[in-house]
Design a protein around this motif. Structure first.
Motif, mmCIF file in Angstrom:
data_model
loop_
_atom_site.group_PDB
_atom_site.id
_atom_site.type_symbol
_atom_site.label_atom_id
_atom_site.label_comp_id
_atom_site.label_asym_id
_atom_site.label_seq_id
_atom_site.Cartn_x
_atom_site.Cartn_y
_atom_site.Cartn_z
ATOM 1 N N VAL A 66 0.872 -1.170 0.000
ATOM 2 C CA VAL A 66 0.000 0.000 0.000
ATOM 3 C C VAL A 66 0.910 1.221 0.000
ATOM 4 O O VAL A 66 1.820 1.318 0.834
ATOM 5 C CB VAL A 66 -0.915 -0.001 1.249
ATOM 6 C CG1 VAL A 66 -1.800 1.235 1.272
ATOM 7 C CG2 VAL A 66 -1.740 -1.274 1.314
ATOM 8 N N ASP A 67 0.684 2.152 -0.942
ATOM 9 C CA ASP A 67 1.564 3.320 -0.982
ATOM 10 C C ASP A 67 0.911 4.536 -0.345
ATOM 11 O O ASP A 67 -0.172 4.456 0.223
ATOM 12 C CB ASP A 67 2.067 3.583 -2.406
ATOM 13 C CG ASP A 67 0.992 4.073 -3.364
ATOM 14 O OD1 ASP A 67 -0.001 4.676 -2.913
ATOM 15 O OD2 ASP A 67 1.149 3.857 -4.579
ATOM 16 N N GLU A 68 1.589 5.663 -0.462
ATOM 17 C CA GLU A 68 1.194 6.880 0.241
ATOM 18 C C GLU A 68 0.416 7.859 -0.630
ATOM 19 O O GLU A 68 0.169 8.988 -0.217
ATOM 20 C CB GLU A 68 2.456 7.560 0.778
ATOM 21 C CG GLU A 68 3.290 8.315 -0.240
ATOM 22 C CD GLU A 68 3.875 7.482 -1.364
ATOM 23 O OE1 GLU A 68 4.077 8.044 -2.445
ATOM 24 O OE2 GLU A 68 4.128 6.286 -1.205
ATOM 25 N N THR A 69 0.017 7.472 -1.830
ATOM 26 C CA THR A 69 -0.616 8.420 -2.745
ATOM 27 C C THR A 69 -1.969 8.897 -2.228
ATOM 28 O O THR A 69 -2.664 8.199 -1.510
ATOM 29 C CB THR A 69 -0.799 7.807 -4.148
ATOM 30 O OG1 THR A 69 -1.561 6.609 -4.022
ATOM 31 C CG2 THR A 69 0.518 7.504 -4.795
ATOM 32 N N GLY A 70 -2.292 10.114 -2.640
ATOM 33 C CA GLY A 70 -3.589 10.694 -2.276
ATOM 34 C C GLY A 70 -3.553 11.480 -0.986
ATOM 35 O O GLY A 70 -2.499 11.829 -0.472
ATOM 36 N N HIS A 71 -4.700 11.825 -0.501
ATOM 37 C CA HIS A 71 -4.906 12.510 0.783
ATOM 38 C C HIS A 71 -4.374 13.940 0.791
ATOM 39 O O HIS A 71 -3.882 14.425 1.804
ATOM 40 C CB HIS A 71 -4.335 11.690 1.943
ATOM 41 C CG HIS A 71 -4.935 10.327 1.999
ATOM 42 N ND1 HIS A 71 -6.200 10.094 2.449
ATOM 43 C CD2 HIS A 71 -4.446 9.127 1.594
ATOM 44 C CE1 HIS A 71 -6.476 8.808 2.334
ATOM 45 N NE2 HIS A 71 -5.438 8.202 1.813
ATOM 46 N N ALA A 79 8.549 8.048 -1.487
ATOM 47 C CA ALA A 79 7.870 6.802 -1.859
ATOM 48 C C ALA A 79 7.938 5.833 -0.685
ATOM 49 O O ALA A 79 9.010 5.495 -0.191
ATOM 50 C CB ALA A 79 8.522 6.195 -3.089
ATOM 51 N N LEU A 80 6.785 5.416 -0.224
ATOM 52 C CA LEU A 80 6.661 4.582 0.959
ATOM 53 C C LEU A 80 5.800 3.378 0.629
ATOM 54 O O LEU A 80 4.879 3.473 -0.181
ATOM 55 C CB LEU A 80 6.009 5.407 2.076
ATOM 56 C CG LEU A 80 5.959 4.827 3.460
ATOM 57 C CD1 LEU A 80 7.349 4.816 4.078
ATOM 58 C CD2 LEU A 80 5.040 5.656 4.327
ATOM 59 N N GLY A 100 10.718 2.452 2.892
ATOM 60 C CA GLY A 100 10.870 3.241 1.679
ATOM 61 C C GLY A 100 11.044 2.360 0.461
ATOM 62 O O GLY A 100 11.407 1.183 0.557
ATOM 63 N N LYS A 101 10.795 2.941 -0.674
ATOM 64 C CA LYS A 101 10.913 2.182 -1.919
ATOM 65 C C LYS A 101 12.366 1.806 -2.193
ATOM 66 O O LYS A 101 12.633 0.810 -2.852
ATOM 67 C CB LYS A 101 10.330 2.990 -3.072
ATOM 68 C CG LYS A 101 10.101 2.163 -4.302
ATOM 69 C CD LYS A 101 9.300 2.897 -5.330
ATOM 70 C CE LYS A 101 9.126 1.996 -6.539
ATOM 71 N NZ LYS A 101 8.518 2.685 -7.643
ATOM 72 N N ASP A 102 13.293 2.584 -1.674
ATOM 73 C CA ASP A 102 14.707 2.301 -1.912
ATOM 74 C C ASP A 102 15.166 1.003 -1.237
ATOM 75 O O ASP A 102 16.126 0.388 -1.688
ATOM 76 C CB ASP A 102 15.588 3.475 -1.473
ATOM 77 C CG ASP A 102 15.320 3.919 -0.047
ATOM 78 O OD1 ASP A 102 14.282 3.535 0.527
ATOM 79 O OD2 ASP A 102 16.144 4.679 0.501
#
Length: 127
Positions: A66-71, A79-80, A100-102
């Protein structure tokens, strides 16, 4: 029967360690996870969750990210990924890890091990 959320120890540790530096991103990812639970409660199957824009599939053993987009975020967020495992038979959503995505490759490996452990603990009749 509503789905229950089960945070595992690695999730709790990773959330605490990232809370200060990624507060807004974590809040957004958790809000997306809450929405994911609502979708499950409404009858959406775990395999259909990747249709939600913030859920990423294709990970081993049915793990989802689940990512952090929106809100309404105004700045460019880091990027999480909040890794979850939905157990449809038990109606449990396990919160596995947040990172993190890294560091995604290492995080996915840790999540895979955690899910393998969960599956090994389930009684054979529930599989």
């Amino acid at each position: 029967m509503p789905w229950k959320v089960v945070p595992l120890a690695p999730f709790v540790r990773s959330a605490k360690s990232h809370e200060k530096s990624w507060h807004a991103e974590m809040r957004a990812a958790v809000a997306n996870a809450y929405d994911l639970v609502q979708q499950l409660d409404q009858g959406t199957k775990p395999a259909q969750l990747s249709l939600l824009g913030y859920v990423h599939s294709g990970y081993p053993l049915g793990i989802l990210a689940v990512d952090e987009t929106g809100h309404g975020q105004k700045k460019r967020p880091k990027a999480l990924r909040l890794y979850v495992y939905p157990s449809e038979e038990q109606q449990l959503l396990y919160l596995l890890l947040i990172g993190g995505k890294d560091g995604q490759s290492a995080d996915v490996a840790k999540c895979k091990s955690a899910v393998e452990e969960l599956l090994a603990r389930q009684p054979p009749e529930s599989l």
